[in-house]
Motif scaffolding. Sequence first.
Motif, PDB file in Angstrom:
ATOM      1  N   SER A 215      39.766  46.032  86.622  1.00  0.00           N
ATOM      2  CA  SER A 215      40.139  45.188  88.265  1.00  0.00           C
ATOM      3  C   SER A 215      41.567  44.756  87.322  1.00  0.00           C
ATOM      4  O   SER A 215      42.557  45.271  88.363  1.00  0.00           O
ATOM      5  CB  SER A 215      39.815  44.956  89.237  1.00  0.00           C
ATOM      6  N   SER A 216      42.026  43.837  86.545  1.00  0.00           N
ATOM      7  CA  SER A 216      43.063  44.076  85.935  1.00  0.00           C
ATOM      8  C   SER A 216      43.181  44.002  83.961  1.00  0.00           C
ATOM      9  O   SER A 216      42.359  44.317  84.272  1.00  0.00           O
ATOM     10  CB  SER A 216      43.034  42.500  86.062  1.00  0.00           C
ATOM     11  N   LEU A 217      44.406  44.021  83.935  1.00  0.00           N
ATOM     12  CA  LEU A 217      44.683  44.014  82.408  1.00  0.00           C
ATOM     13  C   LEU A 217      44.403  42.652  81.922  1.00  0.00           C
ATOM     14  O   LEU A 217      45.167  42.143  81.949  1.00  0.00           O
ATOM     15  CB  LEU A 217      46.333  44.174  82.201  1.00  0.00           C
ATOM     16  N   ARG A 218      43.691  43.020  81.255  1.00  0.00           N
ATOM     17  CA  ARG A 218      43.078  41.532  79.921  1.00  0.00           C
ATOM     18  C   ARG A 218      43.894  41.320  78.408  1.00  0.00           C
ATOM     19  O   ARG A 218      43.754  42.223  77.824  1.00  0.00           O
ATOM     20  CB  ARG A 218      41.367  41.657  79.873  1.00  0.00           C
ATOM     21  N   LEU A 219      44.759  40.153  79.102  1.00  0.00           N
ATOM     22  CA  LEU A 219      45.214  39.660  77.425  1.00  0.00           C
ATOM     23  C   LEU A 219      44.945  38.976  76.496  1.00  0.00           C
ATOM     24  O   LEU A 219      44.542  37.893  77.642  1.00  0.00           O
ATOM     25  CB  LEU A 219      46.481  39.617  78.244  1.00  0.00           C
ATOM     26  N   VAL A 220      44.726  38.656  75.488  1.00  0.00           N
ATOM     27  CA  VAL A 220      44.544  37.449  75.051  1.00  0.00           C
ATOM     28  C   VAL A 220      46.097  37.071  73.667  1.00  0.00           C
ATOM     29  O   VAL A 220      46.526  38.307  73.301  1.00  0.00           O
ATOM     30  CB  VAL A 220      43.445  37.347  73.935  1.00  0.00           C
ATOM     31  N   SER A 221      46.198  36.198  73.123  1.00  0.00           N
ATOM     32  CA  SER A 221      46.798  35.366  72.979  1.00  0.00           C
ATOM     33  C   SER A 221      46.566  34.106  72.761  1.00  0.00           C
ATOM     34  O   SER A 221      45.878  33.868  72.646  1.00  0.00           O
ATOM     35  CB  SER A 221      47.732  35.255  73.832  1.00  0.00           C
ATOM     36  N   VAL A 222      46.693  34.297  70.381  1.00  0.00           N
ATOM     37  CA  VAL A 222      46.291  33.496  70.583  1.00  0.00           C
ATOM     38  C   VAL A 222      47.364  32.319  69.646  1.00  0.00           C
ATOM     39  O   VAL A 222      47.812  32.435  68.118  1.00  0.00           O
ATOM     40  CB  VAL A 222      44.920  33.094  69.295  1.00  0.00           C
ATOM     41  N   GLY A 223      47.507  31.140  69.611  1.00  0.00           N
ATOM     42  CA  GLY A 223      48.409  29.849  68.925  1.00  0.00           C
ATOM     43  C   GLY A 223      48.605  28.561  69.316  1.00  0.00           C
ATOM     44  O   GLY A 223      48.365  27.887  70.185  1.00  0.00           O
ATOM     45  N   ARG A 224      48.823  27.829  68.575  1.00  0.00           N
ATOM     46  CA  ARG A 224      49.226  26.248  68.849  1.00  0.00           C
ATOM     47  C   ARG A 224      50.351  26.610  70.099  1.00  0.00           C
ATOM     48  O   ARG A 224      51.376  27.081  69.811  1.00  0.00           O
ATOM     49  CB  ARG A 224      49.664  25.286  67.489  1.00  0.00           C
ATOM     50  N   LEU A 225      50.139  25.523  70.459  1.00  0.00           N
ATOM     51  CA  LEU A 225      50.913  25.410  71.943  1.00  0.00           C
ATOM     52  C   LEU A 225      52.079  24.840  71.720  1.00  0.00           C
ATOM     53  O   LEU A 225      52.362  23.120  71.475  1.00  0.00           O
ATOM     54  CB  LEU A 225      50.285  24.735  73.088  1.00  0.00           C
ATOM     55  N   ILE A 226      53.402  25.214  71.271  1.00  0.00           N
ATOM     56  CA  ILE A 226      54.078  25.176  70.876  1.00  0.00           C
ATOM     57  C   ILE A 226      55.444  25.846  70.973  1.00  0.00           C
ATOM     58  O   ILE A 226      55.052  26.903  70.643  1.00  0.00           O
ATOM     59  CB  ILE A 226      54.336  24.561  68.912  1.00  0.00           C
ATOM     60  N   GLU A 227      57.097  24.760  70.495  1.00  0.00           N
ATOM     61  CA  GLU A 227      58.511  25.675  71.569  1.00  0.00           C
ATOM     62  C   GLU A 227      57.845  27.015  70.319  1.00  0.00           C
ATOM     63  O   GLU A 227      58.273  28.287  70.872  1.00  0.00           O
ATOM     64  CB  GLU A 227      59.061  25.586  70.493  1.00  0.00           C
ATOM     65  N   PHE A 228      57.671  27.503  69.341  1.00  0.00           N
ATOM     66  CA  PHE A 228      58.282  29.136  68.503  1.00  0.00           C
ATOM     67  C   PHE A 228      57.213  30.089  68.906  1.00  0.00           C
ATOM     68  O   PHE A 228      56.678  31.280  68.466  1.00  0.00           O
ATOM     69  CB  PHE A 228      58.326  29.052  67.105  1.00  0.00           C
ATOM     70  N   LYS A 229      55.831  29.893  69.984  1.00  0.00           N
ATOM     71  CA  LYS A 229      54.891  30.413  69.697  1.00  0.00           C
ATOM     72  C   LYS A 229      55.574  31.293  71.264  1.00  0.00           C
ATOM     73  O   LYS A 229      54.879  32.633  71.466  1.00  0.00           O
ATOM     74  CB  LYS A 229      53.077  29.693  69.638  1.00  0.00           C
TER      75      LYS A 229
END
Length: 633
Positions: A215-229
């Motif tokens: 029913s929806s587009l499933r997106l994944v992202s991986v990375g430290r929660l820091i500014e340049f991500k």
Amino acid sequence: MPRPRLAYLYSRYPVVSQTFCDSEMLALEGMGFDLEVFSLNPPPDSFRHERLDRLRAEIHYPAPEEARNAQVKQPEFETQLGALIKDHDQRYGKSFKSRTRARNAWHFAPRLRALGVKHVHVHFANRATHSALFLKKLGFTFSFTAHAQDFMVDLGSDDLLREMVREAEFVVAVSDFSRSLLCQTCPGNEAKILRIYNGIELDDFPVAQPAASGSSLRLVSVGRLIEFKGFQHLIPSMTLLKQRGVNAELHIIGEGPARTELEGLITDAGLQQEVKLLGVRSQEQIKRELAEAHAFVLPSIVDSKGASDILPTVITEAMACHLPVVSTTVAGIPEMVRHGETGLLVEPKDEAGMAEALMQLAAQPELRVRMGAAGRKHADMLFALSVTAGALGENFNKVAQSSSQRVEAPIVYVMDDADAEASALHSIANEERLRIIAGGIAGAAAELSPALLNKLEWIPDAVVLESLWLRRTAWRHQIEKLRTALGDALDGEEFYRQARRAVWYAESLPKRGAKVVHAYRSDAVVCVWLVKKLTGLRTTAAIEDAPSLSRAALAKLILDFDLVSVSDEKLCAALPRGVEDTLKLQKPPTHRKLNLGPLKLKVRNTAPVEDRSVMERAWLEKLISLSQKPLHA
């Protein structure tokens, strides 16, 4: 032809986000390289990816600071490294802590030699590579991998970078972007600056179904929660999707200082159902998330300090899963993602452009499939470990000197803390077949001889012990059963402190050919007894007069030991079998009676200075003889 023995030197290891380091070392071991890992600092937390269990290399951590400080008081330290320290202080300033970097090198050099290592490789142009400059002064060669943020922002000195590049045997740049920057900054060294991508084991990753119905587009992202991500720009893009009627859900894997800010953006936008911050996940958990996704997204930017992603390994992992990638044109990302072929690229911070790219993928499942397949093909050509590690291995073979034979250490002395009494081992400190490992220092490290200080190895930081304790579930359950069987003979808090050490010993000692583990005094008996139960190695013990561990506990535990020396008369009387007192560890009486006519006085005894070298040598020979017998003889 045998491969040269190598050491990897890190500022901190392991680090959850630096999976490319793990992949590289595992691949080199698969190619026949024999590795050791040295870390200047303990890891930042106890999290550990499952696949590190496959790493054969032993991970070496430094001594307590007091011991390292005592080592550098040796006159040879100033003789060999003092001039370079002074030169670096003058040229780069005290803030670069040249003396600390030299201390790192001085501390690890004896162990590197004992392990037969002559070449050291470092990831990141940072304090570890600075330390490698001092290792070179001590007779080692080195190489290093420069990423970009490390030398562009973190290092803080182009002059120091140029010295690192000049002195290295070769330098690896992880992208064409990085190589170009290095060549510009370090002219005249182009021939030794090589572009070798960070590779991964592509077939370790599952094949996703980017066109799977849902029913929806499933997106994944991986990375430290820091500014340049750039996650702070991805959340507004998700808002635009929702406003335009596109059903999409986003899972962000990672942790970091920007979590509170991101949580606020998600709440303010009313995206609590669409965007989830999952925190840190293991590599296997990340693979499951990728397998269930339709696309991978990484909104990288250049931050306010000039730092950025260069060649994010997570993009390679997504390509391995046949996922299309939506990202930005930052740094080396265009080398990974071919716009319109393997994914879509937008300018950094272009929230509307990012939303348009995601809408395009949402509307065209067949495009997701086509891009995902092209991405996997592109990854096979550039990022397969067989390609990247193969190129790195060729360079190691060219520059690394033929290695010395690694000396196996069948005898391991375990001491709870190194103290002045440990000086009795000075006479056997140069024995190559012996390791001496201490949990800490009791008293002044300066009381220990230079030879013994250089010989001593140390239990790592508690975070390392906890990491192994959590990972070794079967050993943990076995130890719990042993604790139950012992009843109240041992204090619970002390037992579990020793249990965590025992798990580390059980993990580490077989990698150096240990055959006999010796409890130096009674305070190490619990630990060594547990090691025997976990590994089946032979164990021995020396019990002093008036032992620190209760006689009731000792009477139970040492029955399982293969050889003991017991100097405590009360304990001897409690044992069902006769035992020798080989090491003569009786304490002299503290006072003696003196009668002067009607006066009866107590006079403090002065303990005689005793040369224990002959007894310690004889005991070690017994252990060496024991180690040469078949295990079940």
